[in-house]
Scaffold this motif. Structure first.
Motif, PDB file in Angstrom:
ATOM      1  N   UNK A   1      12.113 108.638  92.197  1.00 43.18           N
ATOM      2  CA  UNK A   1      11.206 107.668  92.452  1.00 43.18           C
ATOM      3  C   UNK A   1       9.543 108.387  92.363  1.00 43.18           C
ATOM      4  N   UNK A   2       8.707 107.575  92.099  1.00 41.38           N
ATOM      5  CA  UNK A   2       7.409 108.258  92.101  1.00 41.38           C
ATOM      6  C   UNK A   2       7.481 108.675  93.368  1.00 41.38           C
ATOM      7  N   UNK A   3       6.830 109.794  93.953  1.00 42.72           N
ATOM      8  CA  UNK A   3       5.875 109.904  95.459  1.00 42.72           C
ATOM      9  C   UNK A   3       4.751 110.366  96.059  1.00 42.72           C
ATOM     10  N   UNK A   4       4.305 110.459  96.822  1.00 46.77           N
ATOM     11  CA  UNK A   4       2.632 110.246  96.634  1.00 46.77           C
ATOM     12  C   UNK A   4       2.958 112.207  98.332  1.00 46.77           C
ATOM     13  N   UNK A   5       1.514 112.462  98.240  1.00 48.86           N
ATOM     14  CA  UNK A   5       1.720 114.274  98.496  1.00 48.86           C
ATOM     15  C   UNK A   5       0.681 113.272 100.281  1.00 48.86           C
ATOM     16  N   UNK A   6       0.727 113.456 100.841  1.00 47.64           N
ATOM     17  CA  UNK A   6       0.178 112.954 102.740  1.00 47.64           C
ATOM     18  C   UNK A   6       0.001 114.727 103.272  1.00 47.64           C
ATOM     19  N   UNK A   7      -1.076 114.944 104.341  1.00 47.88           N
ATOM     20  CA  UNK A   7      -0.968 115.539 105.213  1.00 47.88           C
ATOM     21  C   UNK A   7      -0.969 115.017 106.544  1.00 47.88           C
ATOM     22  N   UNK A   8       0.237 114.829 107.239  1.00 50.90           N
ATOM     23  CA  UNK A   8       0.605 114.552 108.840  1.00 50.90           C
ATOM     24  C   UNK A   8      -0.180 115.868 109.829  1.00 50.90           C
TER      25      UNK A   8
ATOM     26  N   UNK B   1       2.745 119.490 104.859  1.00 45.03           N
ATOM     27  CA  UNK B   1       2.252 118.321 103.729  1.00 45.03           C
ATOM     28  C   UNK B   1       3.842 117.959 104.161  1.00 45.03           C
ATOM     29  N   UNK B   2       3.915 116.648 103.994  1.00 48.13           N
ATOM     30  CA  UNK B   2       5.083 116.254 103.487  1.00 48.13           C
ATOM     31  C   UNK B   2       4.782 114.731 102.411  1.00 48.13           C
ATOM     32  N   UNK B   3       6.346 114.636 101.725  1.00 50.98           N
ATOM     33  CA  UNK B   3       5.721 113.874 100.462  1.00 50.98           C
ATOM     34  C   UNK B   3       6.587 112.852 100.806  1.00 50.98           C
ATOM     35  N   UNK B   4       6.430 111.635 100.296  1.00 51.06           N
ATOM     36  CA  UNK B   4       6.701 110.118 100.465  1.00 51.06           C
ATOM     37  C   UNK B   4       7.193 109.332  99.226  1.00 51.06           C
TER      38      UNK B   4
ATOM     39  N   UNK C   1      -2.848 109.130 100.440  1.00 50.95           N
ATOM     40  CA  UNK C   1      -2.104 109.952 100.042  1.00 50.95           C
ATOM     41  C   UNK C   1      -3.183 111.479  98.875  1.00 50.95           C
ATOM     42  N   UNK C   2      -3.122 112.614  98.219  1.00 54.05           N
ATOM     43  CA  UNK C   2      -3.715 113.451  97.879  1.00 54.05           C
ATOM     44  C   UNK C   2      -3.460 113.681  95.806  1.00 54.05           C
ATOM     45  N   UNK C   3      -4.103 114.398  95.502  1.00 59.14           N
ATOM     46  CA  UNK C   3      -4.111 114.226  94.049  1.00 59.14           C
ATOM     47  C   UNK C   3      -2.620 115.334  93.907  1.00 59.14           C
ATOM     48  N   UNK C   4      -3.030 115.772  94.262  1.00 58.18           N
ATOM     49  CA  UNK C   4      -2.380 117.295  94.312  1.00 58.18           C
ATOM     50  C   UNK C   4      -2.061 118.277  94.873  1.00 58.18           C
ATOM     51  N   UNK C   5      -0.712 119.311  94.961  1.00 57.90           N
ATOM     52  CA  UNK C   5      -0.599 120.153  96.062  1.00 57.90           C
ATOM     53  C   UNK C   5      -1.951 120.400  96.269  1.00 57.90           C
TER      54      UNK C   5
END
Length: 336
Positions: free
Chosen positions: A260-267, A333-336, A309-313
């Motif tokens: 599905x859709x996913x978002x980028x976070x920085x833990x 960086x993690x993806x959820x 979440x951030x916009x892109x890599x």
């Protein structure tokens, strides 16, 4: 697409690793090279199965440090992590990997910072659902923002050659000589890492039949797509492929996983004490939206601090770099 690291930078990294503990365990031949052969074609592309790959000698290795970051190799049959993948190519084609294998950019291999060598992992591109199995037989990538460095062939089949990176999930399938390696439902957190970043949770992926891309032919097996042969260009399209999940000796094929859709976070960190997590969250608010979330790991509550979440890599790389520069060396960086 990421640019290849200059030779001078590679030599500097290699010198650093050789001067520190565990230096014999580190190969710096696997960071971000993005070059095909000088003829601009793929004469050596094969549908080699796992059994055809040079797996090298079983090896774990000692802890090592690169660019101020410590890495701790360990056997982890439950390993399942999301993050950003990169790929490496011709400058390292034919060279030795960290466990003595010969790197072949046209075989299904990869580099990882801590998993035992060799280890077979499933890599799923979370942007298009393509999934392959590769053999980890090298160390890297030594960009802290990347979790795995794929061979050119693997990157081609995941359709990430042109872009250079992709959001992926990496899951252990098996590991030579390091005990039982069946994937468990939940990863274990060693005592020494109790105050480090907790593993990113993931949704269970259920296999299902998906409609193929427009114009693609359908192989006999379900959830499998047969792709057109590559054109002789510096960045060819994916070729006819073998099933990544097929037994050794059988043709490999790219499988399709529902994503599905996913978002980028920085833990930035994970804490047992909620107040500590809240304090860090407030300090990081200048970097972007922050939040504290609770997660149960091995019966222990942790409070994770994430930016995003951030916009892109590219934005994720910038935020991660800022965190590391301010001493948060366990940020990732993690993806959820």
């Amino acid at each position: 697409m990421l640019k290849a690291i200059p030779r001078s930078s590679l030599l500097a990294l290699a010198a650093t690793a050789l001067l520190l503990g565990g230096c014999a365990e580190v190969s710096l031949l696997s960071y971000g090279a993005k070059k095909l052969n000088s003829r601009g074609s793929d004469p050596e592309i094969t549908n080699a199965s796992i059994s055809d790959i040079d797996r090298g000698a079983p090896k774990l290795g000692s802890p090592y440090q690169v660019n101020g970051i410590w890495y701790y190799p360990k056997a982890d049959p439950t390993y399942s992590e999301t993050g950003i993948a990169s790929w490496y190519g011709e400058p390292f084609h034919g060279r030795k990997t960290a466990n003595g294998a010969t790197y072949n950019m046209y075989h299904m291999t990869a580099a990882h910072k801590t998993l035992p060598l060799p280890t077979d992992v499933r890599v799923t591109n979370l942007e298009n659902g393509r999934s392959v199995i590769v053999t980890v037989n090298d160390r890297g990538p030594f960009a802290h923002s990347r979790i795995i460095d794929l061979s050119y062939r693997a990157a081609q089949l995941l359709d990430m050659v042109q872009k250079g990176t992709a959001k992926v999930r990496v899951e252990v399938i098996n590991s030579d000589g390091f005990g039982d390696t069946r994937i468990a439902a939940k990863p274990e957190t060693p005592e020494s890492e109790r105050n480090n970043v907790a593993a990113a949770p993931r949704a269970e992926v259920q296999s299902a039949s998906l409609a193929p891309p427009s114009g693609a032919k359908i192989a006999a097996a379900p959830r499998v797509e047969t792709l057109p042969a590559p054109a002789p260009t510096p960045a060819p399209a994916a070729a006819d492929v073998a099933a990544a999940s097929a037994p050794a000796g059988e043709q490999q094929l790219v499988s399709l996983q529902p994503v599905g859709s996913s978002e980028i976070f920085i833990q930035a960190g994970a804490f047992i004490d909620y107040n500590n997590a809240n304090i860090l969250s407030a300090r990081l608010s200048s970097l972007g939206p922050t939040k504290v979330s609770q997660v149960l790991v091995n019966g222990q509550d942790f409070y994770r601090v994430r930016v995003g979440p951030v916009g892109d890599i590219n934005e994720a790389d910038r935020v991660l770099s800022s965190l590391i520069d301010t001493g948060h060396h366990d940020a990732r960086i993690i993806i959820e």
